[in-house]
Design a protein around this motif. Structure first.
Motif, PDB file in Angstrom:
ATOM      1  N   PHE A  67      47.448  16.805 -48.994  1.00 54.41           N
ATOM      2  CA  PHE A  67      46.902  15.917 -50.015  1.00 54.41           C
ATOM      3  C   PHE A  67      46.451  14.595 -49.408  1.00 54.41           C
ATOM      4  O   PHE A  67      45.365  14.106 -49.701  1.00 54.41           O
ATOM      5  CB  PHE A  67      47.913  15.671 -51.137  1.00 54.41           C
ATOM      6  N   MET A  68      47.274  14.015 -48.556  1.00 49.72           N
ATOM      7  CA  MET A  68      46.925  12.735 -47.935  1.00 49.72           C
ATOM      8  C   MET A  68      45.644  12.878 -47.101  1.00 49.72           C
ATOM      9  O   MET A  68      44.833  11.956 -47.053  1.00 49.72           O
ATOM     10  CB  MET A  68      48.081  12.220 -47.069  1.00 49.72           C
ATOM     11  N   ALA A  69      45.466  14.032 -46.491  1.00 54.71           N
ATOM     12  CA  ALA A  69      44.278  14.258 -45.654  1.00 54.71           C
ATOM     13  C   ALA A  69      42.999  14.340 -46.479  1.00 54.71           C
ATOM     14  O   ALA A  69      41.921  14.032 -45.989  1.00 54.71           O
ATOM     15  CB  ALA A  69      44.457  15.530 -44.821  1.00 54.71           C
ATOM     16  N   LEU A  70      43.095  14.755 -47.733  1.00 57.90           N
ATOM     17  CA  LEU A  70      41.881  14.883 -48.541  1.00 57.90           C
ATOM     18  C   LEU A  70      41.458  13.585 -49.214  1.00 57.90           C
ATOM     19  O   LEU A  70      40.376  13.490 -49.785  1.00 57.90           O
ATOM     20  CB  LEU A  70      41.998  16.007 -49.569  1.00 57.90           C
ATOM     21  N   LEU A  71      42.292  12.563 -49.115  1.00 63.92           N
ATOM     22  CA  LEU A  71      41.960  11.274 -49.722  1.00 63.92           C
ATOM     23  C   LEU A  71      40.906  10.557 -48.882  1.00 63.92           C
ATOM     24  O   LEU A  71      41.203   9.745 -48.026  1.00 63.92           O
ATOM     25  CB  LEU A  71      43.209  10.402 -49.876  1.00 63.92           C
ATOM     26  N   ASN A  72      39.665  10.916 -49.160  1.00 62.48           N
ATOM     27  CA  ASN A  72      38.551  10.343 -48.403  1.00 62.48           C
ATOM     28  C   ASN A  72      37.360  10.164 -49.340  1.00 62.48           C
ATOM     29  O   ASN A  72      37.473  10.326 -50.555  1.00 62.48           O
ATOM     30  CB  ASN A  72      38.198  11.247 -47.215  1.00 62.48           C
ATOM     31  N   GLU A  73      36.221   9.847 -48.768  1.00 61.37           N
ATOM     32  CA  GLU A  73      35.021   9.595 -49.567  1.00 61.37           C
ATOM     33  C   GLU A  73      34.606  10.822 -50.385  1.00 61.37           C
ATOM     34  O   GLU A  73      34.179  10.691 -51.530  1.00 61.37           O
ATOM     35  CB  GLU A  73      33.881   9.160 -48.645  1.00 61.37           C
ATOM     36  N   ASP A  74      34.745  12.023 -49.811  1.00 65.67           N
ATOM     37  CA  ASP A  74      34.387  13.246 -50.547  1.00 65.67           C
ATOM     38  C   ASP A  74      35.234  13.410 -51.807  1.00 65.67           C
ATOM     39  O   ASP A  74      34.734  13.804 -52.863  1.00 65.67           O
ATOM     40  CB  ASP A  74      34.543  14.487 -49.659  1.00 65.67           C
ATOM     41  N   PHE A  75      36.520  13.117 -51.696  1.00 65.34           N
ATOM     42  CA  PHE A  75      37.405  13.215 -52.856  1.00 65.34           C
ATOM     43  C   PHE A  75      37.013  12.176 -53.902  1.00 65.34           C
ATOM     44  O   PHE A  75      36.961  12.482 -55.095  1.00 65.34           O
ATOM     45  CB  PHE A  75      38.864  13.043 -52.423  1.00 65.34           C
ATOM     46  N   ASP A  76      36.705  10.965 -53.453  1.00 74.28           N
ATOM     47  CA  ASP A  76      36.257   9.918 -54.381  1.00 74.28           C
ATOM     48  C   ASP A  76      34.967  10.324 -55.098  1.00 74.28           C
ATOM     49  O   ASP A  76      34.811  10.088 -56.299  1.00 74.28           O
ATOM     50  CB  ASP A  76      36.043   8.585 -53.654  1.00 74.28           C
ATOM     51  N   TRP A  88      39.426   7.715 -56.709  1.00 72.84           N
ATOM     52  CA  TRP A  88      40.816   8.138 -56.775  1.00 72.84           C
ATOM     53  C   TRP A  88      41.748   6.960 -57.069  1.00 72.84           C
ATOM     54  O   TRP A  88      42.686   7.081 -57.860  1.00 72.84           O
ATOM     55  CB  TRP A  88      41.220   8.830 -55.482  1.00 72.84           C
ATOM     56  N   ASP A  89      41.519   5.820 -56.451  1.00 81.08           N
ATOM     57  CA  ASP A  89      42.398   4.664 -56.673  1.00 81.08           C
ATOM     58  C   ASP A  89      42.439   4.280 -58.143  1.00 81.08           C
ATOM     59  O   ASP A  89      43.506   3.987 -58.684  1.00 81.08           O
ATOM     60  CB  ASP A  89      41.948   3.461 -55.835  1.00 81.08           C
ATOM     61  N   GLU A  90      41.285   4.293 -58.797  1.00 79.47           N
ATOM     62  CA  GLU A  90      41.235   3.947 -60.220  1.00 79.47           C
ATOM     63  C   GLU A  90      41.969   4.998 -61.052  1.00 79.47           C
ATOM     64  O   GLU A  90      42.712   4.660 -61.983  1.00 79.47           O
ATOM     65  CB  GLU A  90      39.783   3.810 -60.680  1.00 79.47           C
ATOM     66  N   MET A  91      41.801   6.259 -60.719  1.00 81.96           N
ATOM     67  CA  MET A  91      42.472   7.332 -61.449  1.00 81.96           C
ATOM     68  C   MET A  91      43.988   7.214 -61.294  1.00 81.96           C
ATOM     69  O   MET A  91      44.739   7.278 -62.275  1.00 81.96           O
ATOM     70  CB  MET A  91      42.003   8.702 -60.956  1.00 81.96           C
ATOM     71  N   SER A  93      45.762   4.526 -60.419  1.00 84.70           N
ATOM     72  CA  SER A  93      46.241   3.293 -61.059  1.00 84.70           C
ATOM     73  C   SER A  93      46.374   3.467 -62.565  1.00 84.70           C
ATOM     74  O   SER A  93      47.350   3.000 -63.169  1.00 84.70           O
ATOM     75  CB  SER A  93      45.294   2.129 -60.775  1.00 84.70           C
ATOM     76  N   THR A  94      45.401   4.129 -63.173  1.00 87.21           N
ATOM     77  CA  THR A  94      45.451   4.357 -64.622  1.00 87.21           C
ATOM     78  C   THR A  94      46.616   5.268 -64.978  1.00 87.21           C
ATOM     79  O   THR A  94      47.322   5.022 -65.963  1.00 87.21           O
ATOM     80  CB  THR A  94      44.115   4.955 -65.113  1.00 87.21           C
ATOM     81  N   ALA A  95      46.841   6.296 -64.173  1.00 83.71           N
ATOM     82  CA  ALA A  95      47.957   7.212 -64.436  1.00 83.71           C
ATOM     83  C   ALA A  95      49.291   6.479 -64.344  1.00 83.71           C
ATOM     84  O   ALA A  95      50.168   6.668 -65.196  1.00 83.71           O
ATOM     85  CB  ALA A  95      47.912   8.380 -63.449  1.00 83.71           C
ATOM     86  N   VAL A  96      49.451   5.644 -63.345  1.00 88.43           N
ATOM     87  CA  VAL A  96      50.692   4.884 -63.184  1.00 88.43           C
ATOM     88  C   VAL A  96      50.870   3.918 -64.355  1.00 88.43           C
ATOM     89  O   VAL A  96      51.958   3.816 -64.933  1.00 88.43           O
ATOM     90  CB  VAL A  96      50.709   4.139 -61.828  1.00 88.43           C
ATOM     91  N   SER A  97      49.807   3.230 -64.728  1.00 85.90           N
ATOM     92  CA  SER A  97      49.860   2.297 -65.850  1.00 85.90           C
ATOM     93  C   SER A  97      50.235   3.017 -67.142  1.00 85.90           C
ATOM     94  O   SER A  97      51.111   2.561 -67.889  1.00 85.90           O
ATOM     95  CB  SER A  97      48.513   1.603 -65.996  1.00 85.90           C
ATOM     96  N   ASP A  98      49.591   4.140 -67.413  1.00 84.59           N
ATOM     97  CA  ASP A  98      49.900   4.923 -68.615  1.00 84.59           C
ATOM     98  C   ASP A  98      51.357   5.396 -68.603  1.00 84.59           C
ATOM     99  O   ASP A  98      52.039   5.372 -69.631  1.00 84.59           O
ATOM    100  CB  ASP A  98      48.974   6.133 -68.738  1.00 84.59           C
ATOM    101  N   TYR A  99      51.822   5.825 -67.438  1.00 85.70           N
ATOM    102  CA  TYR A  99      53.200   6.296 -67.299  1.00 85.70           C
ATOM    103  C   TYR A  99      54.187   5.191 -67.679  1.00 85.70           C
ATOM    104  O   TYR A  99      55.114   5.408 -68.455  1.00 85.70           O
ATOM    105  CB  TYR A  99      53.451   6.769 -65.867  1.00 85.70           C
TER     106      TYR A  99
END
Length: 107
Positions: A67-76, A88-91, A93-99
């Protein structure tokens, strides 16, 4: 210094520090399932769950390292195309905030 020589303030400070450490430990234990609930996923994405998002994106994830390896521009780019988020960062952050909003509401 033993407990008999400690002031009430010292004991209070120690208890607050211990509780803060416990809270930090609990924060580290939040799972993807808890963050990316079916409700979250249906609100912000076209997917039923996070696993489906990975499958449709053809992201092969079998471990945290994968998972950590896929966190790149393609994933974004995929997140931007297939969700209501810019990246991904926005997604995340929103999930953590909602939680945390749900946690506060249930207390």
């Amino acid at each position: 210094m033993n407990d008999n020589n400690k002031s009430d303030l010292d004991r209070l400070t120690e208890n607050l520090e211990k509780n803060a450490e416990k809270s930090e430990q609990k924060l580290g234990m939040v799972s993807f399932t808890d963050l990316f609930t079916p409700s979250f996923m249906s609100t912000y994405t076209q997917f039923a769950n996070f696993g489906e998002l990975l499958t449709v994106g053809k992201f092969n994830v079998n471990s945290l390292e994968d998972f950590m390896a896929l966190l790149n521009e393609d994933f974004d780019v995929f997140i931007k195309k297939k969700t209501k988020f810019k990246n991904w960062d926005e997604m995340q952050s929103t999930a953590v905030s909602d939680y945390f909003k749900k946690q506060e509401a249930s207390n």
